[in-house]
Design an enzyme around this catalytic site. Structure first.
Site, PDB file in Angstrom:
ATOM      1  N   LYS B  77       0.857  -1.197   0.000  1.00 23.55           N
ATOM      2  CA  LYS B  77       0.000   0.000   0.000  1.00 23.55           C
ATOM      3  C   LYS B  77       0.888   1.240   0.000  1.00 23.55           C
ATOM      4  O   LYS B  77       1.882   1.291   0.743  1.00 23.55           O
ATOM      5  CB  LYS B  77      -0.888  -0.041   1.250  1.00 23.55           C
ATOM      6  CG  LYS B  77      -1.917   1.061   1.371  1.00 23.55           C
ATOM      7  CD  LYS B  77      -2.755   0.840   2.640  1.00 23.55           C
ATOM      8  CE  LYS B  77      -3.857   1.874   2.799  1.00 23.55           C
ATOM      9  NZ  LYS B  77      -4.653   1.637   4.034  1.00 23.55           N
ATOM     10  N   SER B 152      -9.462   1.675   3.221  1.00 19.55           N
ATOM     11  CA  SER B 152      -8.642   2.438   2.310  1.00 19.55           C
ATOM     12  C   SER B 152      -7.620   1.591   1.545  1.00 19.55           C
ATOM     13  O   SER B 152      -7.066   2.089   0.553  1.00 19.55           O
ATOM     14  CB  SER B 152      -7.904   3.529   3.086  1.00 19.55           C
ATOM     15  OG  SER B 152      -7.003   2.956   4.008  1.00 19.55           O
ATOM     16  N   SER B 176      -9.472  -0.539   7.439  1.00 18.67           N
ATOM     17  CA  SER B 176      -8.942  -0.337   6.084  1.00 18.67           C
ATOM     18  C   SER B 176      -8.285  -1.559   5.452  1.00 18.67           C
ATOM     19  O   SER B 176      -8.008  -1.547   4.259  1.00 18.67           O
ATOM     20  CB  SER B 176      -7.941   0.819   6.079  1.00 18.67           C
ATOM     21  OG  SER B 176      -8.627   2.039   6.089  1.00 18.67           O
TER      22      SER B 176
END
Lengths: 94, 494
Positions: B77, B152, B176
């Protein structure tokens, strides 16, 4: 809204201030329910860890290579971060 | 090769039945193809990854023992620092930012033989639950391109679901990792707070943030956790506690498993598809001989409110560092302009609308006259919530089960004009962060109620530092569930 924006170092235009007002009013209205919880005398929980904090040994350790911090800045001068004038007639507000 | 798990790839690379170079070449090509069409991948590290793969193959040929993740392609990420490529946090503010170091979790993965092939898309600075709030465009759900993959950690979940990589790193501040895993039909683990080092994770809310793996199977989640967990002197909140190896005994059933179910988990917040998948999941547990007990955790009702206060307050403080002076984007300076004005303009230009909203909320709840009413009360709710969880576990529950989300993935744009509606989607995931507990999302069904087939997730929450037992309970469910390996019907052509 303007006061909060200034504290947050943001500079929204008038239209954005209006949309933020509507969005944040709804959110703040919702989160206000924490005030209704019967929590008198409850100690606030800032952090979940129950382990004692360990202080790092006061000894030199590895650091980032010289110049790498300045390389991250939008403007630099040699190994230094370049910023606008802070002291004097025009600055000092930050 | 596409659907091979991380443990399988590592075994095959170690035995020499496949080369790391071939694995990585295919993953890179998939990341550039499907990954870009889903907008799941922001950048690929082609040269770096191929070079590492060839070095790994050469080392194996010399007789060196490869690591437990030998040749496993991994996406990271883009709010987790890598010394290769950029670390943008999907923000204009950090569009060109390069980190001088690797996050500890990344360094540990690579030391174990994993190969980081690139960076995955996310909601800007990890703020969002849909994957739509990226400065580089929304990520799409591989199950239905008109729907969000969740966030996210949107790109990490979409990429694992699409078969680009078997393992990706995400970060979980309020769900997330787990929520996008649920929306994409994969496994997402948020470890106990303090178990995985946060060094190199760009801070959003420091008391809640935790790095976690997204994989297709529980075994691969355990494998990832085994590698990335453990004390790191570079993170002051990193635990020194002994933690058991999550792979050891993974297939051993939890004896007399007791699953607690809070009344809210069967409440009116659930859309029909989530309610029915959750009931099915509880039946699966009952079929395994588990005892299902009802729980009363009254503070769950205030968890979202407490979460948005605490996380936004911490975000407003953490993101103060993005001033356009030391990092990232600086607005074009005007003659005679004060530093304060330049900082404000740089932040307004560089940070997206959702990030600015959270910073404004956080600044408000911390401001004079409001801090006690909002911030301190939110922290009291946090204490009550943690006490209620502790009591539930002390009463004999091994895990607490809820749906991961109140429904399946929603359409892109569905909550555009209503941030509060988006926040309310987080009701099941934020409590584990507030209380610092480990939690996992597992695929537990596919709904066709909305036309396309969409996966749903089951969340299990365990006591702090019982991550290994959490994974064992998850493995029990996985082995009894027909949904252990879901495959999206629609994977777009490259």
């Amino acid at each position: 809204m303007r006061k909060v924006a200034r504290l947050a170092r943001l500079d929204p235009d008038d239209a954005r201030v209006e949309s933020l007002r509507a969005e944040l009013s709804a959110v703040i209205g919702y989160v206000a329910r924490v005030r209704a919880v019967d929590a008198a005398g409850v100690e606030p929980l800032v952090h979940v860890s129950d382990e004692p904090a360990h202080l790092a040994e006061d000894a030199p350790g590895p650091t980032l290579p010289e110049g790498s911090a300045a390389a991250m800045a939008p403007e630099s001068f040699g190994p230094y971060v370049k910023v606008p004038k802070v002291l004097g007639d025009e600055g000092g507000g930050a | 090769m596409e659907r091979r798990g991380a443990h399988q790839i590592a075994a095959d690379v170690a035995s020499g039945s496949i080369s790391a170079a071939a694995v990585i070449d295919e993953a890179l090509s998939s990341a550039r193809g499907i990954g870009r069409s889903l907008n799941a991948v922001l950048e690929t590290f082609d040269d770096h990854a191929m070079e590492r793969a060839r070095a790994l193959d050469a080392a194996r040929e010399r007789g060196e023992t490869p690591g437990p993740l030998a040749g496993v392609p991994v996406l990271v990420k883009d709010n987790i620092c890598t010394s290769v490529g950029r670390t943008t946090c999907a923000s204009r503010m950090l569009e060109h930012y390069t980190s001088p170091f690797d996050a500890t979790a990344v360094a540990r993965l690579e030391a174990a033989g994993a190969i980081v092939i690139g960076k995955s898309n996310l909601d800007e600075f990890a703020m969002g639950g849909s994957g739509e709030h990226s400065a580089f465009g929304p990520t799409k759900n591989p199950w239905d391109l008109s729907r969000v993959p969740g966030g996210s950690s949107s790109g990490s979940a979409a990429a694992v679901a699409a078969g680009i990589v078997p393992m990706a790193l995400g970060s979980d501040t309020g769900g997330s990792v787990r929520q996008p895993a649920a929306f994409c039909g994969v496994v997402g683990l948020k470890p106990t707070y303090g178990l995985v080092s946060r060094l190199g994770l760009v801070a959003f809310a420091s008391s809640l943030d935790q790095i976690g793996p997204i994989t297709r199977t529980v075994r691969d989640a355990a494998l990832a956790l085994r590698v990335i967990a453990g004390h790191d002197p570079g993170d002051a909140t990193s635990s020194r506690r002994h933690h058991p190896d999550p792979l050891e005994g993974l297939d051993h059933r939890v004896h007399h498993l007791t699953v607690g179910v809070p009344r809210q988990a069967r409440g009116e917040a659930n859309r029909p598809e989530a309610a029915s998948a959750f009931d099915d999941a509880l039946r699966t547990f009952a079929g395994l001989g588990a005892r299902i007990v009802d729980l009363d955790l009254p503070s769950l009702d205030a968890a979202i409110a407490a979460y948005y206060i605490v996380s936004s307050a911490e975000a407003s403080s953490n993101l103060a560092r993005f001033d356009g002076l030391r990092y990232g984007r600086r607005a074009a300076s005007r003659p005679g302009e004060s530093v304060e004005s330049l900082v404000s303009r740089s932040r307004t230009e560089g940070l997206g609308p959702e990030v600015q909203r959270r910073i404004m909320l956080g600044t408000h709840v911390l401001s004079a006259g409001y801090a006690d009413a909002y911030y301190a009360n939110a922290l009291r709710v946090r204490r009550l919530l943690k006490n209620e969880f502790d009591a539930a576990f002390a009463s004999g529950c091994h895990v607490i089960a809820t749906p991961t989300t109140p429904g399946a993935a929603f359409r892109i744009g569905a909550h555009d004009r209503d941030p509060l509606a988006m926040y309310l989607e987080d009701l099941y995931t934020v409590p584990a962060n507030l209380a610092g507990l480990p939690a996992i999302s597992l695929p537990c069904g596919v709904s066709t109620a909305q036309g396309s087939a969409l996966p749903l997730g089951l969340q299990l929450i365990a006591p702090a530092f019982h991550d290994a037992e959490l994974l064992r309970a998850a493995r029990m469910f996985e082995s009894a569930s027909p949904h252990d390996v879901l495959r999206p019907p629609v994977v777009p052509a490259a």
